[in-house]
Design an enzyme around this catalytic site. Sequence first.
Site, PDB file in Angstrom:
ATOM      1  N   GLU A 385       0.876  -1.181   0.000  1.00 51.62           N
ATOM      2  CA  GLU A 385       0.000   0.000   0.000  1.00 51.62           C
ATOM      3  C   GLU A 385       0.906   1.222   0.000  1.00 51.62           C
ATOM      4  OE1 GLU A 385      -3.553   0.779  -0.064  1.00 51.62           O
ATOM      5  OE2 GLU A 385      -2.377   2.574  -0.513  1.00 51.62           O
ATOM      6  N   GLU A 488     -15.405  -4.171  -1.094  1.00 48.45           N
ATOM      7  CA  GLU A 488     -15.128  -3.388   0.123  1.00 48.45           C
ATOM      8  C   GLU A 488     -16.241  -2.379   0.412  1.00 48.45           C
ATOM      9  OE1 GLU A 488     -11.348  -1.530  -0.724  1.00 48.45           O
ATOM     10  OE2 GLU A 488     -12.222  -0.115  -2.128  1.00 48.45           O
TER      11      GLU A 488
END
Length: 690
Positions: A385, A488
């Site tokens: 990330e 998500e």
Amino acid sequence: MTGSSLRKYVAWIAVALLPAAASAQLEHATVASPGNILQIEVTVDAEHRPQYTITRRGQQIIAPSRLGFLFTNGLRLERNIVIASKSERRSDTTWEQPWGERRYVRNHYNELEVRLSETNGARRNIDVVFRVYDDGVGFRYEFPDQPALHEVGIAEELTEFAVAPRATAWWIPAGEWNRYEYLYSKTPLAEVGQAHTPMTIRTDDGLHIAFHEAALVDFSSMWLRRVDGQRLKAQLAPSSSGPKVARTAPFVTPWRTLQIADTAGGLVMSDLILNLNEPNALGDVSWVEPYKYIGIWWAMHLDLATWGSGPRHGATTRNTMRYIDFAAKHGFRGVLVEGWNVGWDGDWFANGDDFSFTQPYPDFDLVRLTAYAKRKGVRLIGHHETSGNIANYEAQLPAALDLYARLGVDSVKTGYVADAGGIKTKNARGETRYEWHDGQVMSRHHLKVVTEAAKRKIAVNTHEPIKDTGLRRTYPNWVSREGARGMEYNAWGVPPNPPEHEANLVFTRMLAGPMDFTPGVLSLTGKGGRPIESTIAKQLALYVVIYSPIQMAADLPENYERYPRPFQFIKDVPTDWADTQVLNGEIGDFVTIVRKDRRSDDWYLGSITDEEARTLEVTLDFLDPARTYTAQIYRDGDDADWRTRPHSIAIESRRVRRGDVLTLKLAPGGGQAIRFTSPAGRGTRLLALR
Ligand code: NOJ
Ligand code: CA
């Protein structure tokens, strides 16, 4: 030689080359698709501005539309232009995908190249190349090197798409705060603002057109801005440095594409985007393996565990071992672990300064875990990330990838969480600059990551990516990406994904390429127990409907243990296909797709609907006539409804043959998944061994 084997060896055939004499010029240039379904005409208007027109079966689809550029040095290539020469070529070849929706792809088109020359000033030249297929068109600009056009700073691309018949559009906004994670709007085309591609339209008389681009390399993404009426203009994503695109000639632009089909399913069946990309540049890519995976992921999105350190840290050695054990037991190749590395503890969103891509948290033993996974026949999936901070990421990239390569981690999920326009980078002078996720800087960045990963035999799955333009053909280790609202949003999104979302995605975002949607949440609950707007059968159908060579079983292991019978479908379904067919579908309403396993004779069917119940009849014309099959059917229960009885599912078997008609009853928010397995098929033998 048979027709098809001949086809493989037919390469370029020059049909005509018509150079104009020094001062001569052509009135127009035309080309038709191989089956004469589409025709292109290039002309110049009264002010000598170049334009093109697209006609389909005699009907004008794209009215005369501009071509050209404005440059940052004040020059423009758009007026005082003549068509100086043209050439035509035909090509009909078939190539093999290392993995994909179908194994063999036919690439059959006619090509027209026109040279546009200025009649005054610097007398610069630019070429436009059109490739015309029966199911669409791609065209690009080619900038030859010339003294008056060597260092090129593009201020504006002037390409337009003036849609002639009245149409409805499905689209998401471009240039807004989010990247691509919007719900699709359905509006008259004449009410579109500025849209991302793929943008799909349906004309009032039922023709389907998807606008997109192919081979977005070292260029800025094309947004579509509606100018007036139904006229759209290419709007290149901006850059912090002035020119939206800075290049040195010679170079080519990405292909501007229109996929055109009578049915919505015809768009999905089109291979135009892949065909317009360059062949595999990586050589042997047998190391790129399609797979299914689980991960320490959904627990974070449910807020049951944290990415950062502390008492609820998800990525602990112990917890990871539990996931590895579960993966080994149920046949998943991969285990994704997020939050394993130092940097998550502060305000990581849109920051990224603190991320280390080599230093694990102390409670995560990377070396031990990769060895443990290997013993169990499982691979850890790496996670980077970046929070959109590519300056920090690129500085660590070689070391980060070397670490994974050394430990046998052969795929990595990357992420660029930051608002659109919030990519943090450094310019040549070392000054911090912010860029768009889909500008030229990022198109370069992603290919840097993908090619550096390829050197180490690592596959890449990008989240918050630049949009897919078919580069998986050239770089088959770029296996999947996000680039739309995925699962998500059912954990924490406001609103969550509505029942029509996936039926929108199939005919819009999915035309670009694979999506790491992360389906399979059988608990049907998001954060704090909020309901997911789906039935359980639809969750299974998504494995067939939403294509990706890597597919996650996104739910918590304990939830799969609660639903062992539907879970069986997730365990069985492959992620790599020999063939794909769309049996029916309408944008945003429903779709049924069948795919044939690449490694057995099994076929799989996925059918999904929106909030409406539907009864669909499908004829099993795709099955092998020489076999009988057992259809393992996972259908919505008779009382299933995403609002009241989402978990109601009926699982049953029946014998079927080619030509049989199946009636698929889909509940509101529902779906159906079927595995067709044949006694002689390898898939069945494997099942019997279990
Ligand atoms: C957003 C990604 O889409 C998601 O999958 C990931 O868990 C978070 N970023 C954290 O990296
Ligand atoms: Ca995301």
